[in-house]
Write a protein that holds these residues in place. Sequence first.
Motif, short mmCIF file in Angstrom:
data_model
loop_
_atom_site.label_atom_id
_atom_site.label_comp_id
_atom_site.label_asym_id
_atom_site.label_seq_id
_atom_site.Cartn_x
_atom_site.Cartn_y
_atom_site.Cartn_z
N LEU A 4 43.01 34.32 31.66
CA LEU A 4 43.84 33.96 32.50
C LEU A 4 44.79 35.16 32.76
CD1 LEU A 4 45.01 30.39 31.53
CD2 LEU A 4 43.56 30.97 33.42
N PRO A 5 45.28 35.93 31.77
CA PRO A 5 46.18 37.08 31.86
C PRO A 5 45.20 38.06 32.72
CG PRO A 5 46.21 36.43 29.61
CD PRO A 5 45.09 35.60 30.18
N LEU A 6 44.13 38.24 32.50
CA LEU A 6 43.16 39.08 33.27
C LEU A 6 43.17 38.87 34.84
CD1 LEU A 6 41.33 41.80 33.27
CD2 LEU A 6 39.50 40.34 32.86
N LEU A 7 43.13 37.59 35.08
CA LEU A 7 43.34 37.24 36.57
C LEU A 7 44.55 37.51 37.22
CD1 LEU A 7 41.39 33.63 36.57
CD2 LEU A 7 40.53 35.87 37.05
N ARG A 8 45.63 37.40 36.48
CA ARG A 8 46.98 37.51 36.99
C ARG A 8 47.11 39.02 37.34
NH1 ARG A 8 51.61 34.47 35.44
NH2 ARG A 8 51.04 33.62 37.30
N THR A 9 46.62 39.92 36.41
CA THR A 9 46.50 41.50 36.41
C THR A 9 45.75 41.96 37.56
OG1 THR A 9 46.75 41.68 34.06
CG2 THR A 9 45.99 43.61 35.25
N LEU A 10 44.39 41.60 37.79
CA LEU A 10 43.70 41.76 38.92
C LEU A 10 44.27 41.50 40.22
CD1 LEU A 10 40.00 40.87 37.37
CD2 LEU A 10 41.06 43.08 37.80
N ALA A 11 44.70 40.15 40.26
CA ALA A 11 45.40 39.99 41.30
C ALA A 11 46.26 40.66 42.11
CB ALA A 11 45.80 38.24 41.45
N ARG A 12 47.02 41.11 41.02
CA ARG A 12 48.21 41.95 41.33
C ARG A 12 47.95 43.61 41.69
NH1 ARG A 12 52.94 40.10 37.00
NH2 ARG A 12 53.15 37.92 38.09
N ARG A 13 46.64 43.82 41.67
CA ARG A 13 46.29 45.22 41.86
C ARG A 13 45.72 45.51 43.41
NH1 ARG A 13 42.30 47.25 37.25
NH2 ARG A 13 41.72 48.78 38.72
N PRO A 14 46.43 46.34 44.05
CA PRO A 14 46.17 46.22 45.52
C PRO A 14 44.56 46.63 45.94
CG PRO A 14 47.30 48.23 44.66
CD PRO A 14 47.18 47.34 43.63
N GLU A 15 43.87 47.02 45.09
CA GLU A 15 42.57 47.35 45.54
C GLU A 15 41.64 46.14 45.26
OE1 GLU A 15 42.62 49.02 41.28
OE2 GLU A 15 44.07 48.42 43.04
N VAL A 16 41.97 45.10 44.73
CA VAL A 16 41.44 43.71 44.52
C VAL A 16 41.58 42.97 45.75
CG1 VAL A 16 41.02 41.74 42.95
CG2 VAL A 16 41.36 44.00 41.89
N ARG A 17 40.45 42.69 46.45
CA ARG A 17 40.46 41.72 47.33
C ARG A 17 39.84 40.44 47.11
NH1 ARG A 17 39.15 46.63 49.80
NH2 ARG A 17 37.10 46.01 49.84
N ARG A 18 39.02 40.21 46.09
CA ARG A 18 38.39 39.12 45.67
C ARG A 18 38.06 39.15 44.21
NH1 ARG A 18 35.69 38.40 49.54
NH2 ARG A 18 36.42 36.55 50.50
N ILE A 19 38.12 38.09 43.49
CA ILE A 19 37.45 38.20 42.21
C ILE A 19 36.46 37.16 41.82
CG2 ILE A 19 38.33 37.77 39.74
CD1 ILE A 19 41.19 38.30 40.73
N VAL A 20 35.46 37.52 41.27
CA VAL A 20 34.33 36.78 40.77
C VAL A 20 34.10 36.45 39.38
CG1 VAL A 20 31.68 36.44 41.05
CG2 VAL A 20 32.81 37.51 42.95
N VAL A 21 34.31 35.40 39.13
CA VAL A 21 34.26 34.85 37.39
C VAL A 21 32.81 34.39 37.21
CG1 VAL A 21 34.96 33.91 35.42
CG2 VAL A 21 36.76 35.07 36.93
#
Length: 418
Positions: A82-99
Amino acid sequence: MAVTDKHRVPLVLIAGLSPDAGSDLAGRLRGDDRGTAVVHHDLRQIGSGVVLRRLRLGPRESLTTLELAHGCVSCTLREDLLPLLRTLARRPEVRRIVVHLDEAMEPEPVCWAVHHLIVGDRPVIDDVQIEAVVTAVDAGSWLADATGDDTMADRGLRAAADDERTVAQVALSQVEFADVLVLSGAAPDAWTAARTGAVLERVAPSVPILQASAVDTATLRSAVPAHARRGEPTDVHGALLRGEPPLHADCGVAVLPFFAQRPFHPQRLHEAIDVLLDGVVRTRGRAWVASQPDAAFWVESAGGGLGIGHAGAWLDSPGAPAWEDVSPERRTLASLRWHPRFGDRAQELVVVTHQAEPRDIEATLNAALLTDEELAAGPAAWTRYPDPFGEWHTDPCEDGELGGTHDVNASPGKEETE
């Protein structure tokens, strides 16, 4: 303040018992998109408190060893994912997350955590938008997994030290919660392929099936139906099947909807319960037990395991939630079946069989209901019946003893990890 949808990063969850099929699918969804982050937690050493986390983003790949205070899925979620998802979502280069979930994980508890667990000062759903839950299905092994008696411990796939789930339970829950199924590999023969299709069509009737070789991000997004739940947790008082499964038998696979507006006799139900195991792929539904007239029970079987647990109060009972506090779906279903004497109390089960004869199951369940004479005696007499059911009952039970307790309200039929 909640983040608006346009600022939330799309999140895709991949579940499935086949690690190779899931890994291949994650790679396909990543493609050449440098803006897609792919996360995977390997839980094979979780019993020792160690989880391996792999993160791929653009040309970079990192492997991190996590040492947890408690070796369980809950800790992995709370302390890292959960903390990692929040961190990734705030990074400007991340447009999609696949878990890519470990094969021991069911997607529903993960989605519940994304929606409800607080990280910092708010839930992670404020930062991500669940675009789809996808389950990778191995055509060669899924049917055997979904109808077998192996436990996750037998496979070395425990999600926690006290994980007693069956492989069948996990296989079915991963499929039932999916928005899209992706079929990989080949069945060993045409009969297995046909039976696999017949089971999938009945346990997940509204879920589209794609072939793995044809999947990429664009085809996946277009395949997600408008009515997809997209990670919304199950309402134990809602519809038992999302969609309309075929009611005719195919390859020996059939659906039995069971409905009755009189309670089960607790002892006769306990004696009859094995009928929901032998030759049955899946049972899900609500039950009304005479000895506990105000408690709705949740019934769930898969493979060689079955559990019955409390699912809260009936709307007609003294401890019921307010009418306006329950979902519109629950209000509608309760209104349709409302009885002038018993309110919304009823038996509602859906049984998917693959070897058993549905008529035999129906006859056995009917025989476990109260007789006319017992029904006329009323609740005061019913509560004096010997009651083998506690808050959570598992079969097979040993020497008449009940299993541990389980909070069905939190996540029906799903694993508890602490």
